[in-house]
Design a protein around this motif. Structure first.
Motif, PDB file in Angstrom:
ATOM      1  N   LEU A 187       6.106  -3.725  -9.264  1.00  0.00           N
ATOM      2  CA  LEU A 187       5.229  -3.190 -10.166  1.00  0.00           C
ATOM      3  C   LEU A 187       3.904  -3.172  -9.536  1.00  0.00           C
ATOM      4  CD1 LEU A 187       6.024  -4.936 -13.375  1.00  0.00           C
ATOM      5  CD2 LEU A 187       6.196  -2.482 -12.882  1.00  0.00           C
ATOM      6  N   PHE A 188       3.491  -4.115  -8.816  1.00  0.00           N
ATOM      7  CA  PHE A 188       1.968  -4.166  -8.002  1.00  0.00           C
ATOM      8  C   PHE A 188       1.710  -3.058  -7.145  1.00  0.00           C
ATOM      9  CE2 PHE A 188      -0.741  -5.525  -5.107  1.00  0.00           C
ATOM     10  CZ  PHE A 188      -2.078  -6.103  -5.561  1.00  0.00           C
ATOM     11  N   VAL A 189       2.903  -2.906  -6.273  1.00  0.00           N
ATOM     12  CA  VAL A 189       2.694  -1.739  -5.130  1.00  0.00           C
ATOM     13  C   VAL A 189       2.609  -0.473  -5.997  1.00  0.00           C
ATOM     14  CG1 VAL A 189       3.861  -0.639  -3.392  1.00  0.00           C
ATOM     15  CG2 VAL A 189       3.559  -3.400  -3.511  1.00  0.00           C
ATOM     16  N   GLY A 190       3.609  -0.183  -6.905  1.00  0.00           N
ATOM     17  CA  GLY A 190       3.632   1.123  -7.562  1.00  0.00           C
ATOM     18  C   GLY A 190       2.332   1.293  -8.359  1.00  0.00           C
ATOM     19  N   VAL A 191       1.883   0.505  -9.077  1.00  0.00           N
ATOM     20  CA  VAL A 191       0.570   0.825  -9.837  1.00  0.00           C
ATOM     21  C   VAL A 191      -0.583   1.038  -8.906  1.00  0.00           C
ATOM     22  CG1 VAL A 191      -0.993   0.048 -11.454  1.00  0.00           C
ATOM     23  CG2 VAL A 191       1.183  -0.303 -11.796  1.00  0.00           C
ATOM     24  N   LEU A 217       1.282  -3.650   5.161  1.00  0.00           N
ATOM     25  CA  LEU A 217       1.927  -4.576   6.222  1.00  0.00           C
ATOM     26  C   LEU A 217       1.261  -5.878   6.004  1.00  0.00           C
ATOM     27  CD1 LEU A 217       1.325  -2.289   9.525  1.00  0.00           C
ATOM     28  CD2 LEU A 217       3.404  -3.049   8.525  1.00  0.00           C
ATOM     29  N   TYR A 218       0.231  -6.101   5.105  1.00  0.00           N
ATOM     30  CA  TYR A 218      -0.187  -7.379   4.896  1.00  0.00           C
ATOM     31  C   TYR A 218       0.628  -8.146   3.777  1.00  0.00           C
ATOM     32  CZ  TYR A 218      -4.574  -6.761   7.204  1.00  0.00           C
ATOM     33  OH  TYR A 218      -5.639  -6.345   8.420  1.00  0.00           O
ATOM     34  N   LEU A 219       1.553  -7.297   3.233  1.00  0.00           N
ATOM     35  CA  LEU A 219       2.529  -8.135   2.119  1.00  0.00           C
ATOM     36  C   LEU A 219       3.505  -8.821   3.033  1.00  0.00           C
ATOM     37  CD1 LEU A 219       2.620  -5.174  -0.257  1.00  0.00           C
ATOM     38  CD2 LEU A 219       1.382  -7.422  -0.421  1.00  0.00           C
ATOM     39  N   ILE A 268      -2.568   4.796   2.763  1.00  0.00           N
ATOM     40  CA  ILE A 268      -2.669   3.821   1.809  1.00  0.00           C
ATOM     41  C   ILE A 268      -1.207   2.907   2.145  1.00  0.00           C
ATOM     42  CG2 ILE A 268      -2.155   3.454  -0.707  1.00  0.00           C
ATOM     43  CD1 ILE A 268      -3.280   6.168  -1.165  1.00  0.00           C
ATOM     44  N   VAL A 269      -0.459   3.508   2.428  1.00  0.00           N
ATOM     45  CA  VAL A 269       0.839   2.612   2.806  1.00  0.00           C
ATOM     46  C   VAL A 269       0.974   1.720   3.940  1.00  0.00           C
ATOM     47  CG1 VAL A 269       3.408   2.669   3.578  1.00  0.00           C
ATOM     48  CG2 VAL A 269       2.474   4.321   1.705  1.00  0.00           C
ATOM     49  N   ILE A 270      -0.077   2.080   4.931  1.00  0.00           N
ATOM     50  CA  ILE A 270      -0.216   1.305   6.508  1.00  0.00           C
ATOM     51  C   ILE A 270      -0.745  -0.244   5.967  1.00  0.00           C
ATOM     52  CG2 ILE A 270      -2.270   1.994   6.930  1.00  0.00           C
ATOM     53  CD1 ILE A 270      -1.400   2.248   9.772  1.00  0.00           C
ATOM     54  N   LEU A 285      -4.553   4.609  -6.257  1.00  0.00           N
ATOM     55  CA  LEU A 285      -5.446   5.151  -5.077  1.00  0.00           C
ATOM     56  C   LEU A 285      -5.055   6.473  -4.598  1.00  0.00           C
ATOM     57  CD1 LEU A 285      -6.127   2.023  -4.678  1.00  0.00           C
ATOM     58  CD2 LEU A 285      -6.082   2.086  -2.337  1.00  0.00           C
ATOM     59  N   PHE A 286      -3.913   6.798  -4.848  1.00  0.00           N
ATOM     60  CA  PHE A 286      -3.527   8.278  -4.314  1.00  0.00           C
ATOM     61  C   PHE A 286      -4.090   9.382  -5.406  1.00  0.00           C
ATOM     62  CE2 PHE A 286      -0.660  12.026  -4.390  1.00  0.00           C
ATOM     63  CZ  PHE A 286      -0.897  12.260  -2.969  1.00  0.00           C
ATOM     64  N   ARG A 287      -3.997   8.668  -6.799  1.00  0.00           N
ATOM     65  CA  ARG A 287      -4.603   9.785  -7.678  1.00  0.00           C
ATOM     66  C   ARG A 287      -6.121   9.958  -7.301  1.00  0.00           C
ATOM     67  NH1 ARG A 287      -1.597  13.066 -10.878  1.00  0.00           N
ATOM     68  NH2 ARG A 287      -3.102  12.917 -12.338  1.00  0.00           N
ATOM     69  N   HIS A 288      -6.842   8.793  -7.061  1.00  0.00           N
ATOM     70  CA  HIS A 288      -8.179   8.877  -6.748  1.00  0.00           C
ATOM     71  C   HIS A 288      -8.348   9.653  -5.578  1.00  0.00           C
ATOM     72  CE1 HIS A 288     -12.285   7.246  -7.028  1.00  0.00           C
ATOM     73  NE2 HIS A 288     -12.365   7.044  -5.607  1.00  0.00           N
ATOM     74  N   MET A 289      -7.461   9.686  -4.580  1.00  0.00           N
ATOM     75  CA  MET A 289      -7.971  10.425  -3.260  1.00  0.00           C
ATOM     76  C   MET A 289      -7.578  11.927  -3.500  1.00  0.00           C
ATOM     77  SD  MET A 289      -6.134   8.230  -0.124  1.00  0.00           S
ATOM     78  CE  MET A 289      -6.912   6.983   0.455  1.00  0.00           C
TER      79      MET A 289
END
Length: 411
Positions: free
Chosen positions: A63-67, A35-37, A30-32, A72-76
């Motif tokens: 806020l955007f990155v945290g949510v 880099l587009y930011l 998810i974190v990788i 996505l992590f909870r879904h995974m």
């Protein structure tokens, strides 16, 4: 501390993490993409914004990155939020993307790509199929306000649209993979139940008559013993004969159950290679029946497959293993079945001497009138093991049924 099998196993698609290490791997995936930011982060670092915009940009991006990450992590990990919470989270990050890209500049349009991915991952297809194009259209409308990006606006819109629908495809693949795993588990459970029923049925057929006869003769001998000792002795002799025959039948049955079979070893081979993170390229012929293959021949090939895969996992350091099953002809018109196990690892052992496993395997194959060949893989790297066992008469007679002859070394 020695790693357990669960800790060594790879992170499988569509499965929740079972260890902290696997959770970390999923987090990295998810974190990788953050880099587009670099565009929005570069705007904040340049210092060309007013203090109010700096505060808005930093707070909004955090806020955007945290949510986004939490969603996505909870879904995974298969502990997804309630449906209302997912809708609220998606709406929240979409609103942040609209606000920041409208106020802070075109570099912030990249946030819409993340929103499309979040929609595709967390929402069903019925929602994603219109939400992704709608978000892309919103990106274009906001981007048209900035004259300097109109020329290459597609560089923002195309990744946004494609990323969203690509993740829709990934989610479909994950669901299909989960259904396939569940189906395999169900098949394995049904096969185990069927095997237990067959074992119970065979033991009943083998022992039911014998034990009933032993019981009757024991009762008869007990009644005859005081008055007719000779007749009782005859009944006891019959009991001994029946019990010995029952013991022979049970031993033969157990020997049959213990006999290794190719289809059983194939399942174990897949599990072993998957655990060792070795890619398996398996010939579909291994799952088919071969006319003329005797029980001894199949048992020898099953032992060969087990020994070969054990060596690949333990000693080869290979990344790929190929397993083939082919029919070949000898110069003396014998038809053979050849099992080939080829890896891309370190190659034959130094000194060229077989270990105990291969020596024992040669003996097993010799008992089945077969042979074992080992050496360097055809591509010049890795180890190749070929086990040959004879087949009975071909199912179709005549020259038309015979394949082209080639030497075993060409397999």
């Amino acid at each position: 501390m020695k790693e357990t099998e669960t800790e060594r196993s790879p992170v499988l698609i569509g499965t929740p993490p079972r260890t902290r290490r696997q959770a970390l791997v999923k987090s990295v995936w998810i974190v990788i993409w953050f880099l587009y930011l670099t565009g929005p982060i570069g705007d904040l670092i340049d210092g060309d914004m007013s203090p109010a915009r700096e505060v808005l940009g930093c707070a909004g991006l955090l806020l955007f990155v945290g949510v986004y990450f939490a969603l996505l992590f909870r879904h995974m990990v298969h502990r997804s939020w309630p449906d209302w919470a997912i809708r609220a989270a998606v709406t929240f990050i979409a609103a942040i993307a609209v606000l920041l890209s409208s106020v802070l500049g075109p570099n912030w349009l990249v946030l819409f790509t993340f929103v499309c991915v979040a929609v595709a991952v967390s929402r069903p297809w019925s929602t994603a199929r219109w939400a992704v194009p709608a978000l892309t259209a919103t990106l274009v409308l906001i981007g048209l306000r900035y004259g300097e990006v109109r020329v290459y606006l597609f560089a923002y819109a195309l990744p946004c649209l494609l990323s969203g629908f690509a993740m829709v495809g990934v989610q479909h693949l994950i669901r299909t993979t989960k259904e396939l795993r569940e189906a395999r588990e169900e098949v394995a459970r049904l096969a185990a139940n069927e095997e237990r029923l067959r074992l119970a049925r065979d033991l009943h057929d083998l022992l039911g008559h014998s034990l009933s006869l032993i019981t009757l003769k024991s009762e008869l001998a007990g009644r005859m013993l005081p008055a007719e000792p000779d007749g009782a002795a005859k009944q006891v002799a019959d009991i001994e004969r029946v019990s010995r025959q029952a013991l022979v039948d049970v031993r033969e049955a157990v020997t049959g159950y213990r006999r290794p079979r190719l289809v059983v070893e194939l399942a174990g081979m897949r599990a072993a290679l998957r655990t060792a993170a070795i890619t398996a390229d398996i010939d579909p012929a291994l799952e088919q029946e071969h006319r003329g293959l005797t029980e001894d021949g199949e048992s020898a090939l099953a032992w060969a497959l087990r020994e070969a895969v054990t060596n690949v996992v333990r000693h080869s350091a290979a990344g790929r293993c190929e397993v083939l099953l082919t029919e070949e002809w000898e110069a003396d018109e014998r038809r053979l079945l050849c099992l080939s196990v080829i890896d891309d690892g370190t190659g034959p052992p130094r000194g060229g001497h077989d270990g105990n496993g291969l020596s024992g395997l040669r003996e097993r194959l010799a008992l089945a009138d077969g042979r074992l060949e080992t050496g360097t893989a055809p591509r010049g790297r890795g180890f190749a093991l070929r086990a040959y066992v004879p087949l009975g008469s071909p199912p179709v007679s005549g020259a038309a049924a015979r394949p082209a002859e080639h030497s075993p070394s060409e397999a």
